[in-house]
Motif scaffolding. Sequence first.
Motif, PDB file in Angstrom:
ATOM      1  N   PRO A  81     -29.097  -4.258 -21.516  1.00  0.00           N
ATOM      2  CA  PRO A  81     -29.324  -2.968 -22.181  1.00  0.00           C
ATOM      3  C   PRO A  81     -28.639  -1.833 -21.428  1.00  0.00           C
ATOM      4  CG  PRO A  81     -31.309  -3.678 -21.034  1.00  0.00           C
ATOM      5  CD  PRO A  81     -30.316  -4.782 -20.877  1.00  0.00           C
ATOM      6  N   TYR A  82     -28.491  -0.739 -22.122  1.00  0.00           N
ATOM      7  CA  TYR A  82     -27.959   0.441 -21.439  1.00  0.00           C
ATOM      8  C   TYR A  82     -29.034   1.506 -21.379  1.00  0.00           C
ATOM      9  CZ  TYR A  82     -27.245   2.874 -25.925  1.00  0.00           C
ATOM     10  OH  TYR A  82     -27.422   3.488 -27.128  1.00  0.00           O
ATOM     11  N   CYS A  83     -28.774   2.486 -20.574  1.00  0.00           N
ATOM     12  CA  CYS A  83     -29.752   3.522 -20.334  1.00  0.00           C
ATOM     13  C   CYS A  83     -29.216   4.846 -20.875  1.00  0.00           C
ATOM     14  CB  CYS A  83     -29.993   3.603 -18.826  1.00  0.00           C
ATOM     15  SG  CYS A  83     -31.166   4.854 -18.360  1.00  0.00           S
ATOM     16  N   ILE A  99     -26.562   6.845 -18.953  1.00  0.00           N
ATOM     17  CA  ILE A  99     -26.701   6.782 -17.504  1.00  0.00           C
ATOM     18  C   ILE A  99     -26.141   5.440 -17.053  1.00  0.00           C
ATOM     19  CG2 ILE A  99     -28.272   7.014 -15.539  1.00  0.00           C
ATOM     20  CD1 ILE A  99     -28.321   9.442 -17.457  1.00  0.00           C
ATOM     21  N   GLU A 100     -25.100   5.473 -16.262  1.00  0.00           N
ATOM     22  CA  GLU A 100     -24.463   4.243 -15.822  1.00  0.00           C
ATOM     23  C   GLU A 100     -24.825   3.926 -14.370  1.00  0.00           C
ATOM     24  OE1 GLU A 100     -20.302   3.868 -16.841  1.00  0.00           O
ATOM     25  OE2 GLU A 100     -21.149   3.126 -18.730  1.00  0.00           O
ATOM     26  N   PRO A 115     -30.780  12.420  -8.391  1.00  0.00           N
ATOM     27  CA  PRO A 115     -29.564  13.214  -8.572  1.00  0.00           C
ATOM     28  C   PRO A 115     -28.443  12.396  -9.212  1.00  0.00           C
ATOM     29  CG  PRO A 115     -29.909  12.715  -6.240  1.00  0.00           C
ATOM     30  CD  PRO A 115     -31.075  12.128  -6.982  1.00  0.00           C
ATOM     31  N   LEU A 116     -27.751  13.031 -10.138  1.00  0.00           N
ATOM     32  CA  LEU A 116     -26.709  12.349 -10.905  1.00  0.00           C
ATOM     33  C   LEU A 116     -25.438  13.190 -10.926  1.00  0.00           C
ATOM     34  CD1 LEU A 116     -28.952  11.470 -13.980  1.00  0.00           C
ATOM     35  CD2 LEU A 116     -28.185   9.843 -12.248  1.00  0.00           C
ATOM     36  N   ALA A 117     -24.337  12.502 -11.118  1.00  0.00           N
ATOM     37  CA  ALA A 117     -23.052  13.201 -11.262  1.00  0.00           C
ATOM     38  C   ALA A 117     -22.389  12.739 -12.549  1.00  0.00           C
ATOM     39  CB  ALA A 117     -22.147  12.893 -10.073  1.00  0.00           C
ATOM     40  N   ALA A 118     -21.710  13.657 -13.221  1.00  0.00           N
ATOM     41  CA  ALA A 118     -21.049  13.341 -14.482  1.00  0.00           C
ATOM     42  C   ALA A 118     -19.868  12.409 -14.259  1.00  0.00           C
ATOM     43  CB  ALA A 118     -20.581  14.621 -15.163  1.00  0.00           C
ATOM     44  N   LYS A 119     -19.641  11.520 -15.226  1.00  0.00           N
ATOM     45  CA  LYS A 119     -18.395  10.757 -15.264  1.00  0.00           C
ATOM     46  C   LYS A 119     -17.936  10.732 -16.716  1.00  0.00           C
ATOM     47  CE  LYS A 119     -18.547   6.162 -15.023  1.00  0.00           C
ATOM     48  NZ  LYS A 119     -18.826   4.792 -14.539  1.00  0.00           N
ATOM     49  N   PHE A 120     -16.679  10.486 -16.898  1.00  0.00           N
ATOM     50  CA  PHE A 120     -16.094  10.598 -18.234  1.00  0.00           C
ATOM     51  C   PHE A 120     -15.567   9.239 -18.652  1.00  0.00           C
ATOM     52  CE2 PHE A 120     -15.967  14.581 -16.012  1.00  0.00           C
ATOM     53  CZ  PHE A 120     -16.493  15.467 -16.950  1.00  0.00           C
ATOM     54  N   LEU A 121     -16.052   8.747 -19.787  1.00  0.00           N
ATOM     55  CA  LEU A 121     -15.660   7.430 -20.268  1.00  0.00           C
ATOM     56  C   LEU A 121     -14.632   7.588 -21.377  1.00  0.00           C
ATOM     57  CD1 LEU A 121     -19.273   5.972 -20.644  1.00  0.00           C
ATOM     58  CD2 LEU A 121     -17.784   5.853 -18.630  1.00  0.00           C
ATOM     59  N   ALA A 134     -21.035  10.554 -19.473  1.00  0.00           N
ATOM     60  CA  ALA A 134     -22.040   9.685 -18.876  1.00  0.00           C
ATOM     61  C   ALA A 134     -22.381  10.268 -17.509  1.00  0.00           C
ATOM     62  CB  ALA A 134     -21.518   8.260 -18.750  1.00  0.00           C
ATOM     63  N   PHE A 135     -23.445   9.731 -16.921  1.00  0.00           N
ATOM     64  CA  PHE A 135     -23.802  10.149 -15.566  1.00  0.00           C
ATOM     65  C   PHE A 135     -24.038   8.910 -14.731  1.00  0.00           C
ATOM     66  CE2 PHE A 135     -24.514  14.028 -17.801  1.00  0.00           C
ATOM     67  CZ  PHE A 135     -24.318  15.031 -16.861  1.00  0.00           C
ATOM     68  N   LYS A 136     -23.852   9.050 -13.430  1.00  0.00           N
ATOM     69  CA  LYS A 136     -24.125   7.955 -12.503  1.00  0.00           C
ATOM     70  C   LYS A 136     -24.874   8.531 -11.307  1.00  0.00           C
ATOM     71  CE  LYS A 136     -19.850   8.734 -10.141  1.00  0.00           C
ATOM     72  NZ  LYS A 136     -18.591   8.304  -9.615  1.00  0.00           N
ATOM     73  N   PRO A 137     -25.593   7.692 -10.575  1.00  0.00           N
ATOM     74  CA  PRO A 137     -26.311   8.190  -9.396  1.00  0.00           C
ATOM     75  C   PRO A 137     -25.333   8.774  -8.375  1.00  0.00           C
ATOM     76  CG  PRO A 137     -27.101   6.011  -9.996  1.00  0.00           C
ATOM     77  CD  PRO A 137     -25.882   6.272 -10.834  1.00  0.00           C
TER      78      PRO A 137
END
Length: 138
Positions: A81-83, A99-100, A115-121, A134-137
């Motif tokens: 699953p994805y979050c 959230i990846e 805390p999360l940081a943006a990422k671009f898919l 998307a965001f990642k830790p």
Amino acid sequence: MEERPFSDIAYEQFLHEERLMGSRCKECGALFVPPRPICIKCHGSGMEWVEMKGEGKLKAFTCIAVVPPFMMEEGYDRKHPYCSGVVELEEGARVVARIEEVDANDPENINMGMPLAAKFLHRGEGENVRTFLAFKPL
Ligand SMILES: [Zn+2]
């Protein structure tokens, strides 16, 4: 850049450029991500683009096992699953995004407030290319 309309299309163009942009009301300072052309707080239409730093905290999330076809191609399915989460950006706006890099099979280990940081898919090719936030830790 300030010439772009406060639309979803412009928002996605910025994402494609790996910039997370919102609109800020010049009247009351309310911030919207994705951008809105009209302020829902004071109904003012004087908006300006502002770039988000791309950092925030997880406020809510859900893990989803029924995935759209384009995500199956990325390897997500019932067993993987994805979050999806609500992220409160440092600037105060809240945005919904994938959230990846978290284990969606083990939601107990996904922490509120993390805390999360943006990422671009970037997905697709040519004219069909689309960019998702998307965001990642951190
Ligand atoms: Zn306003």
